[in-house]
Design a protein around this motif. Structure first.
Motif, PDB file in Angstrom:
ATOM      1  N   GLU A 153      42.523  40.208  47.458  1.00 50.48           N
ATOM      2  CA  GLU A 153      41.871  41.110  48.395  1.00 50.48           C
ATOM      3  C   GLU A 153      41.699  42.484  47.766  1.00 50.48           C
ATOM      4  O   GLU A 153      42.638  43.055  47.216  1.00 50.48           O
ATOM      5  CB  GLU A 153      42.691  41.225  49.675  1.00 50.48           C
ATOM      6  CG  GLU A 153      41.981  41.988  50.756  1.00 50.48           C
ATOM      7  CD  GLU A 153      42.722  41.968  52.077  1.00 50.48           C
ATOM      8  OE1 GLU A 153      42.205  42.563  53.025  1.00 50.48           O
ATOM      9  OE2 GLU A 153      43.802  41.361  52.157  1.00 50.48           O
ATOM     10  N   GLY A 154      40.494  43.004  47.842  1.00 55.07           N
ATOM     11  CA  GLY A 154      40.191  44.334  47.319  1.00 55.07           C
ATOM     12  C   GLY A 154      39.628  45.221  48.403  1.00 55.07           C
ATOM     13  O   GLY A 154      39.539  44.833  49.565  1.00 55.07           O
ATOM     14  N   ARG A 155      39.212  46.428  48.054  1.00 54.40           N
ATOM     15  CA  ARG A 155      38.708  47.379  49.052  1.00 54.40           C
ATOM     16  C   ARG A 155      37.391  46.939  49.677  1.00 54.40           C
ATOM     17  O   ARG A 155      37.050  47.358  50.771  1.00 54.40           O
ATOM     18  CB  ARG A 155      38.589  48.774  48.446  1.00 54.40           C
ATOM     19  CG  ARG A 155      37.535  48.888  47.394  1.00 54.40           C
ATOM     20  CD  ARG A 155      37.382  50.329  46.899  1.00 54.40           C
ATOM     21  NE  ARG A 155      36.679  50.295  45.641  1.00 54.40           N
ATOM     22  CZ  ARG A 155      37.181  50.668  44.499  1.00 54.40           C
ATOM     23  NH1 ARG A 155      38.403  51.123  44.437  1.00 54.40           N
ATOM     24  NH2 ARG A 155      36.479  50.590  43.401  1.00 54.40           N
ATOM     25  N   ASN A 156      36.620  46.110  48.974  1.00 56.70           N
ATOM     26  CA  ASN A 156      35.337  45.629  49.493  1.00 56.70           C
ATOM     27  C   ASN A 156      35.386  44.149  49.862  1.00 56.70           C
ATOM     28  O   ASN A 156      34.378  43.470  49.850  1.00 56.70           O
ATOM     29  CB  ASN A 156      34.229  45.853  48.459  1.00 56.70           C
ATOM     30  CG  ASN A 156      34.020  47.320  48.172  1.00 56.70           C
ATOM     31  OD1 ASN A 156      34.072  48.139  49.072  1.00 56.70           O
ATOM     32  ND2 ASN A 156      33.820  47.664  46.912  1.00 56.70           N
ATOM     33  N   GLN A 169      49.275  44.355  38.616  1.00 49.41           N
ATOM     34  CA  GLN A 169      47.914  44.548  39.118  1.00 49.41           C
ATOM     35  C   GLN A 169      47.062  43.343  38.799  1.00 49.41           C
ATOM     36  O   GLN A 169      47.139  42.792  37.698  1.00 49.41           O
ATOM     37  CB  GLN A 169      47.259  45.761  38.459  1.00 49.41           C
ATOM     38  CG  GLN A 169      47.735  47.088  38.963  1.00 49.41           C
ATOM     39  CD  GLN A 169      46.922  48.210  38.351  1.00 49.41           C
ATOM     40  OE1 GLN A 169      47.034  48.449  37.161  1.00 49.41           O
ATOM     41  NE2 GLN A 169      46.133  48.882  39.155  1.00 49.41           N
ATOM     42  N   TYR A 226      37.220  40.227  49.302  1.00 47.71           N
ATOM     43  CA  TYR A 226      37.939  39.407  48.336  1.00 47.71           C
ATOM     44  C   TYR A 226      37.190  39.346  47.015  1.00 47.71           C
ATOM     45  O   TYR A 226      35.970  39.471  46.972  1.00 47.71           O
ATOM     46  CB  TYR A 226      38.145  37.991  48.891  1.00 47.71           C
ATOM     47  CG  TYR A 226      39.165  37.966  49.999  1.00 47.71           C
ATOM     48  CD1 TYR A 226      40.505  37.798  49.718  1.00 47.71           C
ATOM     49  CD2 TYR A 226      38.781  38.140  51.325  1.00 47.71           C
ATOM     50  CE1 TYR A 226      41.450  37.794  50.734  1.00 47.71           C
ATOM     51  CE2 TYR A 226      39.721  38.135  52.345  1.00 47.71           C
ATOM     52  CZ  TYR A 226      41.048  37.964  52.035  1.00 47.71           C
ATOM     53  OH  TYR A 226      41.979  37.965  53.027  1.00 47.71           O
ATOM     54  N   GLY A 243      42.230  45.610  39.752  1.00 50.60           N
ATOM     55  CA  GLY A 243      42.093  45.621  41.195  1.00 50.60           C
ATOM     56  C   GLY A 243      42.669  46.922  41.747  1.00 50.60           C
ATOM     57  O   GLY A 243      43.491  47.581  41.108  1.00 50.60           O
ATOM     58  N   ARG A 244      42.251  47.295  42.925  1.00 46.70           N
ATOM     59  CA  ARG A 244      42.650  48.579  43.492  1.00 46.70           C
ATOM     60  C   ARG A 244      44.143  48.651  43.797  1.00 46.70           C
ATOM     61  O   ARG A 244      44.804  49.648  43.551  1.00 46.70           O
ATOM     62  CB  ARG A 244      41.845  48.835  44.757  1.00 46.70           C
ATOM     63  CG  ARG A 244      42.148  50.144  45.391  1.00 46.70           C
ATOM     64  CD  ARG A 244      41.248  50.378  46.580  1.00 46.70           C
ATOM     65  NE  ARG A 244      41.446  51.700  47.119  1.00 46.70           N
ATOM     66  CZ  ARG A 244      41.255  52.013  48.361  1.00 46.70           C
ATOM     67  NH1 ARG A 244      40.840  51.108  49.214  1.00 46.70           N
ATOM     68  NH2 ARG A 244      41.450  53.236  48.789  1.00 46.70           N
ATOM     69  N   GLY A 245      44.685  47.607  44.387  1.00 40.61           N
ATOM     70  CA  GLY A 245      46.087  47.625  44.785  1.00 40.61           C
ATOM     71  C   GLY A 245      47.016  47.201  43.661  1.00 40.61           C
ATOM     72  O   GLY A 245      46.587  46.667  42.640  1.00 40.61           O
ATOM     73  N   THR A 285      40.206  41.972  37.597  1.00 40.83           N
ATOM     74  CA  THR A 285      39.005  41.406  38.205  1.00 40.83           C
ATOM     75  C   THR A 285      38.233  40.576  37.189  1.00 40.83           C
ATOM     76  O   THR A 285      38.492  40.638  35.984  1.00 40.83           O
ATOM     77  CB  THR A 285      38.081  42.516  38.746  1.00 40.83           C
ATOM     78  OG1 THR A 285      37.551  43.254  37.654  1.00 40.83           O
ATOM     79  CG2 THR A 285      38.828  43.445  39.686  1.00 40.83           C
TER      80      THR A 285
END
Length: 83
Positions: free
Chosen positions: A12-15, A36, A17, A45-47, A39
């Protein structure tokens, strides 16, 4: 350190999956270890998951992951964590 997955997983990312083909492990500063997702475009990835750079904690995490790997190899049934 990059650890490639045998097949991409959905993360799961900010935009929404995204397809994650690998994970990256970093030791940051003196106190933190980050995990982390990488991608499919070879970015991060952001998180991230932050772990303390404590030998006992890291060994406990590694031991638990080894136990999970062993149960998968032996074909033992999946047991979800109790709430």
């Amino acid at each position: 350190m990059r650890i490639d997955f045998p097949f991409p997983v959905e993360a799961e990312g900010r935009n929404g999956y995204f397809s994650a083909p690998a994970i990256s492990v970093h030791r940051l500063f003196e106190k933190e270890v980050w995990l982390q997702n990488i991608t499919s475009r070879n970015g991060y990835g952001r998180g991230h998951a932050t772990l303390p750079a404590d030998p006992d904690t890291l060994r406990q995490v590694a031991e638990h992951l080894n136990n999970i790997a062993t149960s998968i190899e032996l074909g033992l049934p999946f047991k979800p964590l109790a709430a």
